[in-house]
Motif scaffolding. Structure first.
Motif, PDB file in Angstrom:
ATOM      1  N   VAL A  82      41.275  62.154  41.737  1.00 56.53           N
ATOM      2  CA  VAL A  82      40.898  60.749  41.894  1.00 56.53           C
ATOM      3  C   VAL A  82      42.123  59.849  41.895  1.00 56.53           C
ATOM      4  N   ASN A  83      43.133  60.223  41.099  1.00 50.64           N
ATOM      5  CA  ASN A  83      44.338  59.402  41.024  1.00 50.64           C
ATOM      6  C   ASN A  83      45.136  59.403  42.323  1.00 50.64           C
ATOM      7  N   MET A  84      44.827  60.310  43.234  1.00 53.18           N
ATOM      8  CA  MET A  84      45.536  60.365  44.506  1.00 53.18           C
ATOM      9  C   MET A  84      45.035  59.313  45.487  1.00 53.18           C
ATOM     10  N   PHE A  85      43.890  58.713  45.211  1.00 54.25           N
ATOM     11  CA  PHE A  85      43.313  57.725  46.108  1.00 54.25           C
ATOM     12  C   PHE A  85      43.657  56.318  45.639  1.00 54.25           C
ATOM     13  N   SER A  86      44.056  55.503  46.568  1.00 50.88           N
ATOM     14  CA  SER A  86      44.311  54.101  46.258  1.00 50.88           C
ATOM     15  C   SER A  86      43.001  53.342  46.216  1.00 50.88           C
ATOM     16  N   GLY A  87      42.981  52.285  45.408  1.00 44.80           N
ATOM     17  CA  GLY A  87      41.783  51.473  45.342  1.00 44.80           C
ATOM     18  C   GLY A  87      41.425  50.835  46.668  1.00 44.80           C
ATOM     19  N   ALA A  88      42.442  50.578  47.511  1.00 45.86           N
ATOM     20  CA  ALA A  88      42.182  49.953  48.804  1.00 45.86           C
ATOM     21  C   ALA A  88      41.336  50.842  49.712  1.00 45.86           C
ATOM     22  N   VAL A  89      41.418  52.165  49.545  1.00 50.71           N
ATOM     23  CA  VAL A  89      40.656  53.086  50.386  1.00 50.71           C
ATOM     24  C   VAL A  89      39.157  52.942  50.141  1.00 50.71           C
ATOM     25  N   LEU A  90      38.782  52.597  48.921  1.00 49.80           N
ATOM     26  CA  LEU A  90      37.373  52.551  48.542  1.00 49.80           C
ATOM     27  C   LEU A  90      36.829  51.131  48.438  1.00 49.80           C
ATOM     28  N   GLY A 101      24.078  43.419  42.825  1.00 50.55           N
ATOM     29  CA  GLY A 101      24.039  41.987  42.598  1.00 50.55           C
ATOM     30  C   GLY A 101      25.046  41.476  41.595  1.00 50.55           C
ATOM     31  N   VAL A 102      26.204  42.115  41.523  1.00 53.23           N
ATOM     32  CA  VAL A 102      27.211  41.716  40.535  1.00 53.23           C
ATOM     33  C   VAL A 102      28.454  41.106  41.179  1.00 53.23           C
ATOM     34  N   LEU A 103      28.398  40.819  42.479  1.00 56.90           N
ATOM     35  CA  LEU A 103      29.526  40.137  43.102  1.00 56.90           C
ATOM     36  C   LEU A 103      29.707  38.755  42.485  1.00 56.90           C
ATOM     37  N   ASN A 104      30.955  38.303  42.443  1.00 61.38           N
ATOM     38  CA  ASN A 104      31.304  37.007  41.858  1.00 61.38           C
ATOM     39  C   ASN A 104      30.930  36.937  40.370  1.00 61.38           C
ATOM     40  N   THR A 105      31.112  38.046  39.690  1.00 54.48           N
ATOM     41  CA  THR A 105      30.954  38.104  38.231  1.00 54.48           C
ATOM     42  C   THR A 105      32.121  38.895  37.654  1.00 54.48           C
ATOM     43  N   TYR A 106      32.237  38.863  36.333  1.00 49.40           N
ATOM     44  CA  TYR A 106      33.270  39.648  35.674  1.00 49.40           C
ATOM     45  C   TYR A 106      33.048  41.149  35.895  1.00 49.40           C
ATOM     46  N   LEU A 107      31.793  41.566  35.932  1.00 50.03           N
ATOM     47  CA  LEU A 107      31.506  42.990  36.087  1.00 50.03           C
ATOM     48  C   LEU A 107      32.071  43.554  37.375  1.00 50.03           C
ATOM     49  N   ALA A 108      32.107  42.754  38.423  1.00 50.69           N
ATOM     50  CA  ALA A 108      32.615  43.235  39.705  1.00 50.69           C
ATOM     51  C   ALA A 108      34.078  43.622  39.631  1.00 50.69           C
ATOM     52  N   MET A 109      34.819  43.093  38.653  1.00 53.70           N
ATOM     53  CA  MET A 109      36.232  43.441  38.498  1.00 53.70           C
ATOM     54  C   MET A 109      36.457  44.399  37.340  1.00 53.70           C
ATOM     55  N   ILE A 110      35.582  44.371  36.340  1.00 49.09           N
ATOM     56  CA  ILE A 110      35.748  45.243  35.176  1.00 49.09           C
ATOM     57  C   ILE A 110      35.367  46.675  35.503  1.00 49.09           C
ATOM     58  N   VAL A 111      34.221  46.865  36.158  1.00 49.13           N
ATOM     59  CA  VAL A 111      33.707  48.215  36.398  1.00 49.13           C
ATOM     60  C   VAL A 111      34.639  49.030  37.301  1.00 49.13           C
ATOM     61  N   PRO A 112      35.060  48.529  38.480  1.00 53.54           N
ATOM     62  CA  PRO A 112      35.984  49.335  39.297  1.00 53.54           C
ATOM     63  C   PRO A 112      37.319  49.580  38.603  1.00 53.54           C
ATOM     64  N   GLY A 113      37.815  48.552  37.891  1.00 50.60           N
ATOM     65  CA  GLY A 113      39.084  48.736  37.193  1.00 50.60           C
ATOM     66  C   GLY A 113      39.008  49.825  36.149  1.00 50.60           C
ATOM     67  N   ALA A 114      37.928  49.835  35.364  1.00 52.18           N
ATOM     68  CA  ALA A 114      37.765  50.875  34.350  1.00 52.18           C
ATOM     69  C   ALA A 114      37.577  52.241  34.978  1.00 52.18           C
ATOM     70  N   ALA A 115      36.835  52.303  36.090  1.00 53.46           N
ATOM     71  CA  ALA A 115      36.573  53.595  36.731  1.00 53.46           C
ATOM     72  C   ALA A 115      37.856  54.254  37.216  1.00 53.46           C
ATOM     73  N   PHE A 116      38.784  53.468  37.740  1.00 50.03           N
ATOM     74  CA  PHE A 116      40.029  54.038  38.243  1.00 50.03           C
ATOM     75  C   PHE A 116      40.989  54.409  37.115  1.00 50.03           C
ATOM     76  N   LEU A 117      40.785  53.884  35.923  1.00 48.41           N
ATOM     77  CA  LEU A 117      41.689  54.165  34.799  1.00 48.41           C
ATOM     78  C   LEU A 117      41.194  55.296  33.914  1.00 48.41           C
ATOM     79  N   ILE A 118      39.923  55.629  34.004  1.00 49.81           N
ATOM     80  CA  ILE A 118      39.355  56.668  33.142  1.00 49.81           C
ATOM     81  C   ILE A 118      39.996  58.041  33.358  1.00 49.81           C
ATOM     82  N   PRO A 119      40.199  58.518  34.587  1.00 45.60           N
ATOM     83  CA  PRO A 119      40.769  59.875  34.753  1.00 45.60           C
ATOM     84  C   PRO A 119      42.133  60.050  34.089  1.00 45.60           C
TER      85      PRO A 119
END
Length: 285
Positions: free
Chosen positions: A122-130, A142-160
């Motif tokens: 997973v770390n081989m993929f850039s966030g821009a690809v997804l 339905g979480v666009l324009n909320t904090y969740l829209a930035m927290i969830v992807p950020g956490a997902a890419f940092l977990i591995p």
């Protein structure tokens, strides 16, 4: 009887000079952009494009740091958003990674190896690809324009990465300590909470610091794609939206940048003791 101090005298004088010279050159290349950026923030705007260029400011002041708060609307809100997004993302990562890293370090279950390999891939993929799939996913929930829209992807890419770091640290904790707790009648959860977690605290601190810095650094791409509301903008997008739509005031931009990285520096300052102990744990037995 006087013991020979071989550890101190193992290097000759020219080797010591070479070592410190190499360190000085390395730090010069690493710190030079930050030093130049800080000096730019102290210079009047008229000196930034003078010829010949002056490295040290004449009549330098912190005026840009004062005017920046007035020039950038909502600057304090941008800093709060960045700190809040990074802090919540770090908390989410720790809540998921700590038990997962312990499971990968201690239990032999089916699919453990492929899962670890998948985390590494997973770390081989850039966030821009997804970005497009993530945008559609966020819109469907339905979480666009909320904090969740930035927290969830950020956490997902940092977990591995966090799982790999903390798993390696937990593997260094002696199994005998846990086995002794089991003999005394302790269960898995009690042993994990009372034996493993205190010993793993330095490693958890290292993961927390690296996760916070990673979440703080990757906010631009996610916020630019998943958010269009000013009240949820983190600092990178706030500065980009302001300084990108008109003439760039470089001294104010540098001042805003240095103020913006202050939360990350504060976190590192208060947790540096755990960071050092976590990085050096296991080096000396």
């Amino acid at each position: 009887m006087r013991q020979p101090n071989s550890m101190i005298n193992r290097y000759r004088w020219y080797e010591i000079v070479g070592i410190y010279t190499g360190i000085a050159i390395f730090l010069t290349f690493v710190l030079a952009p930050f030093v130049e950026g800080f000096l730019v923030s102290l210079k009047p705007l008229s000196q930034l494009f003078s010829s010949p260029y002056r490295f040290w400011p004449e009549n330098g002041s912190f005026e840009a740091y004062r005017t920046m708060w007035v020039s950038v609307p909502g600057f304090a809100r941008y800093i709060f958003n960045s700190f809040f997004i990074s802090g919540v993302a770090t908390l989410v990562v720790l809540l998921l990674v700590v038990p997962a890293a312990y499971a990968f370090a201690r239990f032999d279950f089916r699919g453990r190896g492929p899962l670890l390999g998948a985390f590494l891939a997973v770390n081989m993929f850039s966030g821009a690809v997804l970005l497009i799939p993530l945008f559609r996913l966020m819109r469907s929930f339905g979480v666009l324009n909320t904090y969740l829209a930035m927290i969830v992807p950020g956490a997902a890419f940092l977990i591995p990465t966090a799982i790999w770091l903390l798993r390696t640290y937990m593997m260094r904790i002696p199994r005998e300590l846990e086995e002794a707790a089991y003999v005394d009648g302790a269960g898995y959860f009690y042993t994990f909470r009372r034996v493993v977690l205190p010993l793993a605290a330095p490693g958890i601190a290292v993961v927390a610091i690296t996760t916070f810095i990673g979440a703080y650094a990757q906010q631009f791409i996610f916020a630019l794609t998943f958010n269009s509301k000013t009240e949820y903008m983190p600092l990178p997008i706030g500065l980009f939206a302001y300084f990108g739509r008109q003439e760039v005031v470089w001294n104010e931009l540098m001042a805003a940048s240095f103020v913006g990285i202050a939360p990350a520096l504060i976190v590192i300052f208060f947790l540096q003791r755990y960071l050092v102990s976590g990085l050096t744990a296991g080096a000396v037995k």
